[in-house]
Write a protein that holds these residues in place. Structure first.
Motif, PDB file in Angstrom:
ATOM      1  N   LEU A   1       3.466   2.256   2.992  1.00  0.00           N
ATOM      2  CA  LEU A   1       2.460   2.130   1.929  1.00  0.00           C
ATOM      3  C   LEU A   1       1.118   1.704   2.503  1.00  0.00           C
ATOM      4  CD1 LEU A   1       4.572   0.464  -0.922  1.00  0.00           C
ATOM      5  CD2 LEU A   1       3.807   2.845  -0.802  1.00  0.00           C
TER       6      LEU A   1
ATOM      7  N   SER B   1      -2.003   2.944   0.133  1.00  0.00           N
ATOM      8  CA  SER B   1      -1.570   3.001  -1.261  1.00  0.00           C
ATOM      9  C   SER B   1      -1.729   1.642  -1.928  1.00  0.00           C
ATOM     10  CB  SER B   1      -0.101   3.420  -1.324  1.00  0.00           C
ATOM     11  OG  SER B   1       0.369   3.358  -2.646  1.00  0.00           O
TER      12      SER B   1
ATOM     13  N   GLU C   1       0.150   0.996  -4.451  1.00  0.00           N
ATOM     14  CA  GLU C   1       1.467   0.792  -5.058  1.00  0.00           C
ATOM     15  C   GLU C   1       2.151  -0.422  -4.431  1.00  0.00           C
ATOM     16  OE1 GLU C   1       3.452   4.945  -6.032  1.00  0.00           O
ATOM     17  OE2 GLU C   1       2.573   4.888  -4.020  1.00  0.00           O
TER      18      GLU C   1
ATOM     19  N   GLU D   1      -0.499   4.685   4.178  1.00  0.00           N
ATOM     20  CA  GLU D   1      -1.033   5.588   3.155  1.00  0.00           C
ATOM     21  C   GLU D   1      -2.257   4.996   2.446  1.00  0.00           C
ATOM     22  OE1 GLU D   1       2.027   6.244   0.276  1.00  0.00           O
ATOM     23  OE2 GLU D   1       3.424   7.060   1.736  1.00  0.00           O
TER      24      GLU D   1
ATOM     25  N   THR E   1       8.417   2.303  -6.370  1.00  0.00           N
ATOM     26  CA  THR E   1       7.205   1.497  -6.489  1.00  0.00           C
ATOM     27  C   THR E   1       6.967   1.162  -7.952  1.00  0.00           C
ATOM     28  OG1 THR E   1       5.729   3.382  -6.803  1.00  0.00           O
ATOM     29  CG2 THR E   1       6.152   2.697  -4.515  1.00  0.00           C
TER      30      THR E   1
END
Length: 100
Positions: free
Chosen positions: A35, A40, A42, A38, A7
């Motif tokens: 991702l 996330s 990122e 999550e 990432t």
């Protein structure tokens, strides 16, 4: 060269061995889903994919659209969503460099 897909923060989230564009497409889809699960923030960065050395020289700085990687057979994963595969010849046709 490493097969690791990282990432923007440097975390390893997957791998690609450079053999098959179809494998890279599947792996990028899996990573994006992971991702998202999550939650996330990122991102994976096209210019930081493994096996950039397999890109034809004329495509090293290609920027007409995201170019995620080309496999050993000349198929490339392209697009903002890394959602399609095109032959390297088609990608080269969008390059501003004259090809011989």
């Amino acid at each position: 060269m490493s097969d690791e897909i990282k990432t923007n923060t440097g975390r390893t989230v997957g791998t690609w061995n450079g053999e098959s564009a179809q494998d890279l497409l599947r792996e990028l889809t899996r990573i994006r889903q992971a991702l998202a699960t999550e939650k996330s923030s990122e991102k994976i960065v096209p210019r930081e994919m493994p096996h950039r050395d397999q890109l034809p020289e004329d495509l090293k700085n290609f920027n007409a659209y995201p170019l995620w990687g080309c496999d050993k057979k000349g198929s490339c994963v392209v697009g903002a969503g890394a959602n399609r595969i095109e032959p390297v010849e088609k990608v080269l046709s969008f390059s501003l460099v004259e090809h011989h």
